[in-house]
Design a protein around this motif. Sequence first.
Motif, PDB file in Angstrom:
ATOM      1  N   VAL A 144       0.803  -1.175   0.030  1.00 58.81           N
ATOM      2  CA  VAL A 144       0.014  -0.033   0.003  1.00 58.81           C
ATOM      3  C   VAL A 144       0.841   1.176  -0.012  1.00 58.81           C
ATOM      4  O   VAL A 144       2.043   1.327   0.507  1.00 58.81           O
ATOM      5  CB  VAL A 144      -1.050  -0.021   1.145  1.00 58.81           C
ATOM      6  N   HIS A 145       0.089   2.164  -0.301  1.00 57.64           N
ATOM      7  CA  HIS A 145       1.089   3.710  -0.631  1.00 57.64           C
ATOM      8  C   HIS A 145       0.591   4.359   0.644  1.00 57.64           C
ATOM      9  O   HIS A 145      -0.564   4.878   0.929  1.00 57.64           O
ATOM     10  CB  HIS A 145       0.513   4.474  -1.814  1.00 57.64           C
ATOM     11  N   ALA A 146       1.567   4.476   1.723  1.00 53.08           N
ATOM     12  CA  ALA A 146       1.168   5.023   3.050  1.00 53.08           C
ATOM     13  C   ALA A 146       2.582   5.620   3.567  1.00 53.08           C
ATOM     14  O   ALA A 146       3.209   5.454   4.611  1.00 53.08           O
ATOM     15  CB  ALA A 146       0.503   4.020   3.999  1.00 53.08           C
ATOM     16  N   PRO A 147       3.064   6.725   2.799  1.00 52.01           N
ATOM     17  CA  PRO A 147       4.368   7.383   3.112  1.00 52.01           C
ATOM     18  C   PRO A 147       4.337   7.936   4.399  1.00 52.01           C
ATOM     19  O   PRO A 147       5.548   8.232   5.024  1.00 52.01           O
ATOM     20  CB  PRO A 147       4.463   8.329   1.953  1.00 52.01           C
ATOM     21  N   TRP A 148       3.389   8.402   5.191  1.00 51.07           N
ATOM     22  CA  TRP A 148       3.330   8.872   6.502  1.00 51.07           C
ATOM     23  C   TRP A 148       3.799   7.586   7.604  1.00 51.07           C
ATOM     24  O   TRP A 148       4.152   8.035   8.832  1.00 51.07           O
ATOM     25  CB  TRP A 148       2.184   9.291   7.072  1.00 51.07           C
ATOM     26  N   VAL A 149       3.609   6.360   7.271  1.00 52.67           N
ATOM     27  CA  VAL A 149       4.092   5.163   8.042  1.00 52.67           C
ATOM     28  C   VAL A 149       5.739   5.014   8.028  1.00 52.67           C
ATOM     29  O   VAL A 149       6.127   4.638   6.999  1.00 52.67           O
ATOM     30  CB  VAL A 149       3.500   4.084   7.663  1.00 52.67           C
ATOM     31  N   CYS A 199      -3.698  -5.403  10.243  1.00 53.68           N
ATOM     32  CA  CYS A 199      -2.504  -4.151  10.392  1.00 53.68           C
ATOM     33  C   CYS A 199      -3.441  -2.881  10.777  1.00 53.68           C
ATOM     34  O   CYS A 199      -2.791  -2.132  11.404  1.00 53.68           O
ATOM     35  CB  CYS A 199      -2.239  -4.047   9.095  1.00 53.68           C
ATOM     36  N   CYS A 200      -4.744  -2.469  10.249  1.00 48.11           N
ATOM     37  CA  CYS A 200      -5.204  -1.371  10.869  1.00 48.11           C
ATOM     38  C   CYS A 200      -5.447  -1.258  12.322  1.00 48.11           C
ATOM     39  O   CYS A 200      -5.561  -0.386  12.970  1.00 48.11           O
ATOM     40  CB  CYS A 200      -6.484  -1.144  10.025  1.00 48.11           C
ATOM     41  N   SER A 201      -5.460  -2.497  12.938  1.00 43.01           N
ATOM     42  CA  SER A 201      -5.815  -2.692  14.493  1.00 43.01           C
ATOM     43  C   SER A 201      -4.682  -2.307  15.249  1.00 43.01           C
ATOM     44  O   SER A 201      -4.729  -1.553  16.238  1.00 43.01           O
ATOM     45  CB  SER A 201      -6.366  -3.981  14.792  1.00 43.01           C
ATOM     46  N   LEU A 202      -3.481  -2.510  14.377  1.00 45.65           N
ATOM     47  CA  LEU A 202      -2.137  -1.830  14.869  1.00 45.65           C
ATOM     48  C   LEU A 202      -1.550  -0.367  14.730  1.00 45.65           C
ATOM     49  O   LEU A 202      -1.268   0.371  15.358  1.00 45.65           O
ATOM     50  CB  LEU A 202      -1.084  -2.759  14.446  1.00 45.65           C
ATOM     51  N   GLU A 203      -2.124  -0.068  13.465  1.00 41.70           N
ATOM     52  CA  GLU A 203      -1.815   1.234  12.787  1.00 41.70           C
ATOM     53  C   GLU A 203      -3.325   1.982  12.303  1.00 41.70           C
ATOM     54  O   GLU A 203      -3.193   1.715  10.883  1.00 41.70           O
ATOM     55  CB  GLU A 203      -0.740   1.386  12.016  1.00 41.70           C
TER      56      GLU A 203
END
Length: 223
Positions: free
Chosen positions: A88-93, A140-144
């Motif tokens: 996924v594209h999530a550059p803030w992570v 993964c969303c439950s962690l982040e």
Amino acid sequence: MTKAELQKFPQHQFGQAFTTLKCDCPPYLLWLEKRLKATGIQMHNRKVADLWELHSEYNVVVNCAGTGARQLLGDKELFPVRGQVLKVHAPWVKNFIRDGDGLTYIYPGIHSVTLGGTREKESWSLSPDAGTTKDIFDRCCSLEPSLQGAKEMEVKVGLRPSRQCVRLQREVLSQGGVKLLLVHNYGHGAGGFSVHWGTAKEAAHLVRECIAALQDSSARAKL
């Protein structure tokens, strides 16, 4: 982890934070290929159904066939462990996040963030499963939770070539009085990128032993 850091993960009672390295596999493999070609090594792509096809061309064959070794050699100890991940594209992570058993993880890379994953023993399927994709994303969303805003999702599936232990050994095949010298180096499972330099060096050592044996045999034949 500090108490403040652990508060981000209310479902966990204990955590560790550390600095480590991540290998981004596709560019790393391209770099390895470029490095080998620079030394004069030639690379050819071809399908091999039987190792004896190579006998007339090479003195020693190094078998790194991975999951293909099961069919190529009849190695019943080898089995696949299917893995499915999301890109996924999530550059803030910016930080790696991994839960206790390592089944759920978030690994930022150069161009994307890898969300995982699965460990499905004896599954040969290379087709993405929609239900698995949703399960991975939800975990993964439950962690982040910020991953809910991730874009450009891509699903990847691969088979980890696994054995009870890595097969790293010499073998001599014989057929009609003709011998084929083999060095096996496969069955690394999910740990290939952790141990591949070490097993490659050991495989190279075994190749040198094979070459020495050939030279010794040739010398004796001349006497």
